[in-house]
Design an enzyme around this catalytic site. Structure first.
Site, mmCIF file in Angstrom:
data_model
loop_
_atom_site.group_PDB
_atom_site.id
_atom_site.type_symbol
_atom_site.label_atom_id
_atom_site.label_comp_id
_atom_site.label_asym_id
_atom_site.label_seq_id
_atom_site.Cartn_x
_atom_site.Cartn_y
_atom_site.Cartn_z
ATOM 1 N N HIS A 115 0.810 -1.217 0.000
ATOM 2 C CA HIS A 115 0.000 0.000 0.000
ATOM 3 C C HIS A 115 0.844 1.267 0.000
ATOM 4 O O HIS A 115 0.347 2.338 0.332
ATOM 5 C CB HIS A 115 -0.955 -0.009 1.200
ATOM 6 C CG HIS A 115 -1.968 -1.100 1.130
ATOM 7 N ND1 HIS A 115 -2.692 -1.524 2.227
ATOM 8 C CD2 HIS A 115 -2.380 -1.870 0.092
ATOM 9 C CE1 HIS A 115 -3.506 -2.515 1.863
ATOM 10 N NE2 HIS A 115 -3.331 -2.729 0.574
ATOM 11 N N CYS A 143 4.565 20.749 -5.690
ATOM 12 C CA CYS A 143 5.676 20.256 -6.494
ATOM 13 C C CYS A 143 6.334 21.422 -7.230
ATOM 14 O O CYS A 143 5.746 22.504 -7.369
ATOM 15 C CB CYS A 143 5.153 19.217 -7.485
ATOM 16 S SG CYS A 143 6.418 18.474 -8.552
ATOM 17 N N CYS A 145 6.605 21.601 -10.232
ATOM 18 C CA CYS A 145 5.800 21.863 -11.431
ATOM 19 C C CYS A 145 4.560 22.693 -11.104
ATOM 20 O O CYS A 145 3.805 23.076 -11.999
ATOM 21 C CB CYS A 145 5.399 20.543 -12.099
ATOM 22 S SG CYS A 145 4.118 19.603 -11.213
ATOM 23 N N GLU A 210 -7.555 -11.926 17.285
ATOM 24 C CA GLU A 210 -8.944 -11.972 16.859
ATOM 25 C C GLU A 210 -9.134 -12.914 15.676
ATOM 26 O O GLU A 210 -8.220 -13.163 14.894
ATOM 27 C CB GLU A 210 -9.424 -10.574 16.448
ATOM 28 C CG GLU A 210 -9.197 -9.487 17.488
ATOM 29 C CD GLU A 210 -10.026 -9.695 18.735
ATOM 30 O OE1 GLU A 210 -11.094 -10.339 18.631
ATOM 31 O OE2 GLU A 210 -9.631 -9.185 19.800
#
Length: 239
Positions: A115, A143, A145, A210
């Site tokens: 992830h 950024c 940019c 669990e």
């Protein structure tokens, strides 16, 4: 404990760990679904989406900066360290759903971050990406940019990086032993990884206090925490 593997422990040459938030919780990292502190009035599940980011990037970044601060202060625990130590005795691959980088900090050399990583940031438009290990003061950061930077993590509704996911499937399909630690397995497609291992007749062990979605597929279930159990697994390889 480990009754299903004690007689054949030295035969396991390829071991895959699939880890989730439970292993990092023992290092003091808040679980994703917990509503802590000033964020208790927000649905954090909804904050982790590209729509939420474009609707209010400042809010999303403030939340992630809180998470970054918590994660940067955390240290690997005995569970992380045990997985790293096991590399002395077998080929070990870690497939983690966590974005905290603690497996790498513990010394594990082959970690696939399914992830993404909260350490990394990337541009929402161009190809810029970088590791940022300091606090971010301007929200949202921009950024070079001129577009908005975002955490380099996989949000709900986004696909996993295909190269990372394909490698994860390959490792799961080739392992002798898969140890699933601290994940509820409610998030797809990571919850399919045990099925790939099972097709290779690998032994599946679940370490979790669990019951989970995949408990019925396990060869052995240990209802305890990784801090308590993983060092004991390593001790079997030392005998």
């Amino acid at each position: 404990m480990f009754e299903s593997i004690s007689d054949q422990i030295k035969n396991y040459k390829k071991i895959v760990f699939v880890t989730g938030a439970g292993i990092s919780q023992e290092s003091g990292i808040h679980t994703f679904r917990g509503n802590e502190g000033l964020w208790r009035n927000y649905d954090l599940m909804k904050l982790a989406t590209i729509d939420a980011f474009y609707e209010n990037p400042k809010l999303v970044w403030e939340w992630y900066n809180d998470r970054r601060s918590n994660i940067f202060q955390a240290q690997p625990n005995q569970g992380h360290n045990a997985i790293s130590e096991l590399e002395k005795y077998a080929q070990v691959v870690v497939l983690t759903q966590n974005i905290d980088g603690l497996h790498k900090k513990a010394g594990s050399s082959n970690v696939l971050e399914l992830h993404g990583s909260i350490v990394k940031i990337k541009c929402s438009v161009c190809d810029y990406n970088e590791d940022i290990l300091t606090e971010i003061s301007d929200f949202p950061p921009l950024c070079k940019c001129g577009n908005i930077l975002r955490p380099d993590v996989v949000w709900f509704g986004e696909p996993l990086p295909q190269d990372v996911w394909q490698n994860a499937i390959d490792f799961a399909s080739e392992c002798d032993l898969m140890v699933i630690v601290g994940t509820s397995f409610v998030v797809s497609p990571a919850n399919t990884l045990p099925l790939y291992a099972k097709q290779n007749n690998a032994t599946l062990i679940e370490i979790n206090p669990e019951t989970t979605e995949m408990s019925g597929e396990m060869d052995e279930i240990i209802r305890n925490t990784s801090v308590e159990i993983l060092p004991k697994l390593v001790s079997l390889f030392k005998k």
